[in-house]
Scaffold this motif. Sequence first.
Motif: not given
Length: 122
Positions: A1-26
């Motif tokens: 929707d063009g905005y990042i809510d808190f849960m989206e922010y936390v999910a993105a940080l978690s992915l960037v910091l702990r996600g698998k390579m395939e998930q990060k690339l996607r």
Amino acid sequence: DGYIDFMEYVAALSLVLRGKMEQKLRWYFKLYDVDGNGCIDRHELLNIIKAIRAINGGDHETSAEEFTNRVFNKIDVNGDGELSLDEFVEGARKDEEFMEVMMKSLDLSHIVAMINNRRHSV
């Protein structure tokens, strides 16, 4: 929707910091596909590379344009001038330099260091 809510922010940080390579690339692919058409064109990638370089600084052997052209020459398998998700993921896996740029694009360590330096200087 063009905005990042808190849960989206936390999910993105978690992915960037702990996600698998395939998930990060996607996730990077979705982030870089600015117009949301399912492909990354030269202009989109060029703007991302310029932004990454502006944030990270440093000297580079090649210009952002040259780097973008090299990426497309190597990983745009069907030569249509756009990177599909599959081309992007496979290309990043096979091209060490491109993978490094993708991984550094969301490396937050230099930003954290800058924040800490500002706190200590006040």
